[in-house]
Design a protein around this motif. Structure first.
Motif, mmCIF file in Angstrom:
data_model
loop_
_atom_site.group_PDB
_atom_site.id
_atom_site.type_symbol
_atom_site.label_atom_id
_atom_site.label_comp_id
_atom_site.label_asym_id
_atom_site.label_seq_id
_atom_site.Cartn_x
_atom_site.Cartn_y
_atom_site.Cartn_z
ATOM 1 N N LEU A 356 -48.649 21.959 -16.965
ATOM 2 C CA LEU A 356 -48.480 23.380 -16.640
ATOM 3 C C LEU A 356 -47.136 23.631 -15.988
ATOM 4 C CD1 LEU A 356 -49.678 26.274 -16.311
ATOM 5 C CD2 LEU A 356 -50.543 25.505 -14.092
ATOM 6 N N HIS A 357 -46.744 22.797 -15.023
ATOM 7 C CA HIS A 357 -45.487 22.999 -14.319
ATOM 8 C C HIS A 357 -44.297 22.877 -15.263
ATOM 9 C CE1 HIS A 357 -47.713 21.622 -10.445
ATOM 10 N NE2 HIS A 357 -47.859 22.910 -10.670
ATOM 11 N N GLY A 358 -44.351 21.919 -16.177
ATOM 12 C CA GLY A 358 -43.266 21.785 -17.135
ATOM 13 C C GLY A 358 -43.150 22.995 -18.037
ATOM 14 N N ARG A 359 -44.277 23.524 -18.484
ATOM 15 C CA ARG A 359 -44.253 24.685 -19.382
ATOM 16 C C ARG A 359 -43.746 25.927 -18.665
ATOM 17 N NH1 ARG A 359 -48.399 28.240 -20.759
ATOM 18 N NH2 ARG A 359 -49.976 26.998 -19.654
ATOM 19 N N LEU A 360 -44.239 26.172 -17.453
ATOM 20 C CA LEU A 360 -43.772 27.342 -16.707
ATOM 21 C C LEU A 360 -42.319 27.179 -16.284
ATOM 22 C CD1 LEU A 360 -46.853 28.261 -14.492
ATOM 23 C CD2 LEU A 360 -46.240 29.052 -16.781
ATOM 24 N N GLY A 361 -41.896 25.935 -16.040
ATOM 25 C CA GLY A 361 -40.493 25.700 -15.717
ATOM 26 C C GLY A 361 -39.579 26.096 -16.867
ATOM 27 N N ARG A 362 -40.003 25.807 -18.109
ATOM 28 C CA ARG A 362 -39.197 26.202 -19.266
ATOM 29 C C ARG A 362 -39.189 27.709 -19.457
ATOM 30 N NH1 ARG A 362 -41.251 21.180 -21.039
ATOM 31 N NH2 ARG A 362 -43.230 22.138 -21.663
ATOM 32 N N GLY A 363 -40.234 28.378 -18.996
ATOM 33 C CA GLY A 363 -40.272 29.828 -19.140
ATOM 34 C C GLY A 363 -39.653 30.579 -17.979
ATOM 35 N N TYR A 364 -39.111 29.861 -16.990
ATOM 36 C CA TYR A 364 -38.588 30.525 -15.791
ATOM 37 C C TYR A 364 -37.368 31.395 -16.107
ATOM 38 C CZ TYR A 364 -36.891 31.190 -11.019
ATOM 39 O OH TYR A 364 -36.470 31.744 -9.849
ATOM 40 N N LYS A 365 -36.394 30.839 -16.841
ATOM 41 C CA LYS A 365 -35.165 31.587 -17.105
ATOM 42 C C LYS A 365 -35.389 32.841 -17.940
ATOM 43 C CE LYS A 365 -31.700 27.971 -16.435
ATOM 44 N NZ LYS A 365 -30.586 27.202 -17.056
ATOM 45 N N PRO A 366 -36.085 32.761 -19.091
ATOM 46 C CA PRO A 366 -36.283 34.007 -19.843
ATOM 47 C C PRO A 366 -37.085 35.045 -19.077
ATOM 48 C CG PRO A 366 -37.554 32.194 -20.795
ATOM 49 C CD PRO A 366 -36.613 31.591 -19.814
ATOM 50 N N CYS A 439 -32.080 42.674 -23.626
ATOM 51 C CA CYS A 439 -33.038 43.345 -24.498
ATOM 52 C C CYS A 439 -34.439 42.931 -24.095
ATOM 53 C CB CYS A 439 -32.784 42.979 -25.950
ATOM 54 S SG CYS A 439 -31.244 43.648 -26.572
ATOM 55 N N PRO A 440 -35.195 43.791 -23.430
ATOM 56 C CA PRO A 440 -36.509 43.392 -22.917
ATOM 57 C C PRO A 440 -37.448 42.882 -23.998
ATOM 58 C CG PRO A 440 -35.810 45.467 -21.942
ATOM 59 C CD PRO A 440 -34.823 45.151 -23.020
ATOM 60 N N GLU A 441 -37.437 43.508 -25.175
ATOM 61 C CA GLU A 441 -38.385 43.104 -26.211
ATOM 62 C C GLU A 441 -38.159 41.661 -26.640
ATOM 63 O OE1 GLU A 441 -41.769 44.084 -27.656
ATOM 64 O OE2 GLU A 441 -40.532 45.783 -27.004
ATOM 65 N N GLN A 442 -36.890 41.290 -26.841
ATOM 66 C CA GLN A 442 -36.605 39.927 -27.266
ATOM 67 C C GLN A 442 -36.854 38.911 -26.138
ATOM 68 O OE1 GLN A 442 -34.629 42.500 -28.807
ATOM 69 N NE2 GLN A 442 -36.091 41.971 -30.384
ATOM 70 N N LEU A 443 -36.542 39.303 -24.910
ATOM 71 C CA LEU A 443 -36.803 38.405 -23.793
ATOM 72 C C LEU A 443 -38.306 38.184 -23.611
ATOM 73 C CD1 LEU A 443 -34.186 39.728 -21.210
ATOM 74 C CD2 LEU A 443 -34.140 37.545 -22.426
ATOM 75 N N LEU A 444 -39.090 39.218 -23.881
ATOM 76 C CA LEU A 444 -40.534 39.073 -23.798
ATOM 77 C C LEU A 444 -41.043 38.104 -24.864
ATOM 78 C CD1 LEU A 444 -42.515 40.380 -21.820
ATOM 79 C CD2 LEU A 444 -43.116 42.014 -23.600
ATOM 80 N N GLN A 445 -40.395 38.132 -26.054
ATOM 81 C CA GLN A 445 -40.775 37.185 -27.095
ATOM 82 C C GLN A 445 -40.469 35.748 -26.665
ATOM 83 O OE1 GLN A 445 -42.288 38.716 -29.192
ATOM 84 N NE2 GLN A 445 -41.354 40.648 -29.818
ATOM 85 N N CYS A 446 -39.331 35.557 -26.040
ATOM 86 C CA CYS A 446 -38.965 34.215 -25.581
ATOM 87 C C CYS A 446 -39.895 33.752 -24.464
ATOM 88 C CB CYS A 446 -37.515 34.202 -25.108
ATOM 89 S SG CYS A 446 -36.833 32.543 -24.859
ATOM 90 N N MET A 447 -40.324 34.665 -23.604
ATOM 91 C CA MET A 447 -41.323 34.330 -22.591
ATOM 92 C C MET A 447 -42.602 33.820 -23.246
ATOM 93 S SD MET A 447 -40.977 37.575 -20.003
ATOM 94 C CE MET A 447 -42.689 37.336 -19.510
ATOM 95 N N LEU A 448 -43.032 34.519 -24.298
ATOM 96 C CA LEU A 448 -44.263 34.153 -24.973
ATOM 97 C C LEU A 448 -44.228 32.723 -25.497
ATOM 98 C CD1 LEU A 448 -46.993 34.786 -26.324
ATOM 99 C CD2 LEU A 448 -45.715 35.708 -28.256
ATOM 100 N N ALA A 449 -43.067 32.298 -25.985
ATOM 101 C CA ALA A 449 -42.955 30.950 -26.540
ATOM 102 C C ALA A 449 -43.302 29.885 -25.512
ATOM 103 C CB ALA A 449 -41.538 30.734 -27.068
ATOM 104 N N HIS A 450 -43.143 30.193 -24.236
ATOM 105 C CA HIS A 450 -43.372 29.184 -23.196
ATOM 106 C C HIS A 450 -44.650 29.427 -22.400
ATOM 107 C CE1 HIS A 450 -39.445 27.468 -23.970
ATOM 108 N NE2 HIS A 450 -38.890 28.646 -23.801
ATOM 109 N N ILE A 451 -44.966 30.678 -22.106
ATOM 110 C CA ILE A 451 -46.136 30.931 -21.265
ATOM 111 C C ILE A 451 -47.406 31.064 -22.093
ATOM 112 C CG2 ILE A 451 -44.675 32.029 -19.540
ATOM 113 C CD1 ILE A 451 -45.831 34.706 -20.312
ATOM 114 N N HIS A 452 -47.292 31.382 -23.387
ATOM 115 C CA HIS A 452 -48.381 31.335 -24.367
ATOM 116 C C HIS A 452 -49.402 32.454 -24.240
ATOM 117 C CE1 HIS A 452 -47.714 26.662 -24.723
ATOM 118 N NE2 HIS A 452 -46.660 27.367 -25.086
ATOM 119 N N TYR A 453 -49.420 33.208 -23.163
ATOM 120 C CA TYR A 453 -50.429 34.243 -22.986
ATOM 121 C C TYR A 453 -49.780 35.554 -22.567
ATOM 122 C CZ TYR A 453 -53.853 30.475 -23.181
ATOM 123 O OH TYR A 453 -54.606 29.404 -23.582
#
Length: 807
Positions: A356-366, A439-453
């Motif tokens: 979990l920590h590794g996955r959320l760490g990858r999603g921190y920047k986006p 661009c919020p829409e694209q950043l939200l897509q990149c968030m999804l790739a890492h946080i999954h939900y």
């Protein structure tokens, strides 16, 4: 939000056929190697044993763990003694020069002025002791602190003995020396545990352990917590004036939840692995709800009684922990961290802490970039003016001190300089960089790739303040975290007494309906079985495979995504029949979409451009794979040419993800000598080829880029990110076929990029991705088991804020 009417319709889920009660121990013929007879055969509490093995690995061995325990004792002792000293043994009138000190000695002129020294402001030991003895309230607090410290000391001694046994287990049974421990991944330790079970029966109810058995024992209670968050039983959400809907979940409140439900006096579990039989029967649910309500009431009153002591400790620990950091880096309060609620909301079933920590760490920047894309024009104007006025005064004070250093001796000059510097730093954090456009829409897509939900209603509304506020519940300011922890001793009793008690019947029904007994494991949350038939959702590719009612379905595709995550992380695990059918169906769907999608060679040829658009500064193969899929729909819609000078054919993110997933599954990735023979990239549990696709490109990337288990794990994480994108896209097509099918099918001319409000091509993140639906007294450190690595995840400076302009 779960409600009483919904839970009335819950029905008891039948146990699996293979989950029969364990047989008699004497019926098993067990062979135990001679050297291990006295140590680890027939371990009574396997939950505790496996947890200690996992924590021992994650905390880097015996020495690091014991040092941490020792310094926690010293820290507590230091805070108590130092605070007592400051309150009773310092003469503040002398320290602040409000009272003169006679420094006259032989041969000295009484009119000569001398500086006040620290010894002048410190009282003699006799006077200090007398002050302490006269303060009965202080003596009571010191006695309470001493009792707690002695309790912690006994616990540390027990931990020393316990973890020394685990150290011996690693050395003798698992054949892992302490100097090599950091070189072993948890998957390798887990493989050795499974192999050891075949030699000696640590668990006597099963001849062989599986990966899922180990996860169930380590995460038994956490899976329940994740399920209750998923079904909206917890946490309590409050409607407050001006603030609106507030999700309040702190370390102290979570500790109380676990105490009430799992291991405290009057909890629902009769031991660490079995729910009390009376909670499994339907007849006395009202009586049991009343009993639970009384337990919650007593716990709330106990928290109310202890509130002053816990509050004092929280304030003192916060002061000693954060004051120096705030003085040195005032902007650190504006940094963000994943909230405790966010950890539970985004956690898969059967996902260990380090995963979990590794996955959320990858999603921190986006996620930081997304939150910083929102700015308030009014706040920006105020911040600029505050910075100007404060900077002007500070400039004058600095010039005066440069001209004559005696200015520093003027009262409160240093204080003014420090405060003005802090004000300027805080004000500048609210001023966006005028050259940055997110661009919020694209950043939200990149968030999804890492946080999954993500909730469904976020899709297409990434630029709305409501969406931003909901993301802020998962990704909060550090200042908000500190404030919530300070308020926790005050708020927790009222939440328990006035809110949680009202959910007693729903909690009783939840544990009765969603608990199954698994042979060799005990009672677990049925959602943790990841059974598509019992808990699947038809809109998440489970149509025709699930028999679950709407109340038995996991929300937000939790069952399906958790199954894929666990399968990718543990490729040797053999899922049950229903889950195998789901995986086979997913394979067929990927195969079909890959045939109509862009070629892998075309996608990877765009990878450098895609990586540049994401601005993540990495050129590693896993990043390129993910970047190419995220950016491909943007390039398609914009009409940009590929590197082979052909226009990119129209396609969706689902087809692009399918193409890369197909190539990943057929690639042959070399492993190091200690790596498992089965590639972590295989999303199928079967060794044969899962999809047909273009494997040459992936193979070439693998041969040039892979250097051992670390990068293999990165490829596995990238594969899960691609599955999350792909499954969310299919979910949107199933839930909203017209909206989903029309979003990226028709390319948008370049001239229309700035006029089409539905299209936002920035950061290389394709908007074809679907947006799915949605302290104890130890105090301030992240929770030992859950959030110990949050500093690593949430550290780092906050990225510069964007202007908030839409693209």
């Amino acid at each position: 939000m779960a409600n009483f009417e919904a839970y009335q319709e819950y029905q008891r889920i039948e146990d699996f056929e293979e989950d029969s009660p364990p047989g008699e121990e004497q019926d098993l013929l067990v062979h135990v190697p001679e050297g291990l007879k006295d140590s680890w055969h027939h371990i009574k509490n396997l939950d505790n044993f496996f947890k200690r093995i996992y924590h021992f690995h994650q905390k880097n061995g015996f020495a690091c763990m014991m040092l941490s325990e020792f310094f926690e004792l010293i820290q507590f002792l230091f805070v108590v003694i130092f605070t007592t000293f400051l309150v009773n043994c310092v003469e503040y009138d002398v320290l602040f020069a409000n009272r003169a000190v006679n420094h006259t000695g032989q041969g000295q002129n009484p009119l000569d002025r001398n500086k006040v020294t620290l010894p002048d402001a410190i009282l003699p030991s006799e006077q200090c002791t007398e002050r302490i003895q006269e303060n009965s309230w202080l003596i009571f607090l010191l006695i309470m602190a001493a009792i707690f410290w002695l309790y912690r000391l006994v616990k540390v001694f027990c931990n020393v003995m316990s973890y020394w046994e685990i150290r011996q287990f690693y050395i003798k049974a698992l054949k892992i020396r302490m100097d090599e421990l950091c070189n072993f991944t948890w998957q390798e330790v887990q493989d050795r545990l499974i192999s050891l079970q075949r030699e000696q029966q640590m668990c006597i109810h099963k001849k062989e352990l599986t990966e899922l058995d180990i996860y169930h024992r380590i995460l038994r209670f956490k899976n329940y917590m994740v399920a209750m968050i998923n079904k909206s039983l917890l946490p309590v959400q409050l409607q407050l004036p001006l603030l609106g809907n507030v999700v309040f979940l702190t370390q102290g409140l979570k500790y109380n939840f676990e105490l009430i439900l799992f291991w405290g006096p009057g909890s629902l579990f009769q031991n660490k692995w079995n729910l009390h039989p009376k909670y499994k029967r339907n007849g006395n649910r009202l009586e049991l709800a009343q009993q639970l309500s009384r337990v919650i009431l007593l716990m709330g009153l106990a928290n109310l009684l202890l509130c002053p002591f816990i509050l004092v400790w929280q304030v003192l620990y916060a002061f000693f922990s954060y004051t120096e950091v705030i003085r040195r880096e005032p902007g650190s309060l504006g940094a963000r961290r994943w909230s405790l609620y966010g950890h539970l909301y985004m956690r898969h079933f059967n996902e260990l802490d380090h995963e979990l920590h590794g996955r959320l760490g990858r999603g921190y920047k986006p996620t930081s970039k997304y939150m910083n894309s929102f700015t308030s024009p009014v706040l920006t104007v105020l911040a600029k003016n505050f910075a100007f006025f404060s900077g002007s005064i500070l400039a004058v004070l600095i010039a005066l001190t440069v001209y004559d250093e005696d200015v520093l001796t003027v009262q409160h000059i240093l204080t003014a300089i420090t405060v003005l510097g802090v004000v300027i730093t805080i004000a500048r954090s609210f001023i966006p960089d005028e050259h940055m456009v997110w661009c919020p829409e694209q950043l939200l897509q990149c968030m999804l790739a890492h946080i999954h939900y993500m909730p469904d209603h976020w899709r297409g509304h990434a630029n709305k303040s409501e969406t931003r506020d909901e993301v802020a519940q998962l990704f909060q300011y550090k200042a908000v975290f500190i404030l919530e922890e300070l308020l926790s001793p005050i708020v927790t009793p009222f939440i328990l007494i006035f809110h949680l008690r009202n959910k007693s019947l729903e909690i009783i029904d939840f544990f009765r309906n969603f608990t199954v007994d698994v042979v060799g494991v005990g009672d677990i949350c049925s959602f943790a079985q990841m059974d598509i038939r019992r808990h699947g959702n038809p809109t998440w590719m489970s149509h025709g495979q699930t028999e679950a009612s709407i109340y038995q379905q996991a929300e937000n595709g939790k069952t399906e995504l958790s199954l894929m995550h666990f399968t990718i992380k543990n490729p040797r695990w053999q899922p049950p029949q229903e889950s195998s059918v789901f995986i086979s169906h997913l394979k067929e769907k990927v195969h079909h979409d890959a045939q109509g999608g862009p070629s892998t060679q075309l996608l990877l040829s765009e990878a450098p451009l895609c990586t540049s658009l994401q601005s993540n500064g990495s050129g590693a193969a896993p990043d390129n794979l993910l970047a190419s899929v995220l950016a491909h729909p943007v390039l398609t819609a914009s009409g940009l040419q590929g590197r082979d000078h052909r226009f990119i054919p129209p396609s969706t993110a689902a087809s692009a993800a399918a193409s890369v997933l197909a190539s990943l599954s057929t690639s042959q990735i070399p492993h190091t000598s200690r790596s498992r023979s089965h590639s972590l990239l295989n999303s199928s549990v079967q060794p044969e080829t899962m999809y047909r696709s273009d494997r040459t490109i992936i193979d070439s990337m693998s041969n040039s880029d892979i250097r051992g288990n670390t990068l293999n794990s990165e490829f596995a994480s990238a594969e899960m990110s691609l599955h999350a994108i792909y499954m969310h896209e299919l979910h949107q097509q199933s839930s909203h076929p017209q909206r989903a099918s029309g979003q990226w099918q028709n390319p948008v001319p370049m001239r229309d990029l700035h006029t089409n409000s539905g299209f936002q091509p920035q950061s290389g993140l394709g908007s074809s991705l679907s947006m799915p639906t949605a302290v104890h007294l130890g105090g301030w450190q992240e929770e030992e088991e859950e959030n110990e690595d949050d500093q690593e995840i949430n550290s780092g400076s906050t990225p510069k804020q964007g202007t908030g302009s839409s693209c």
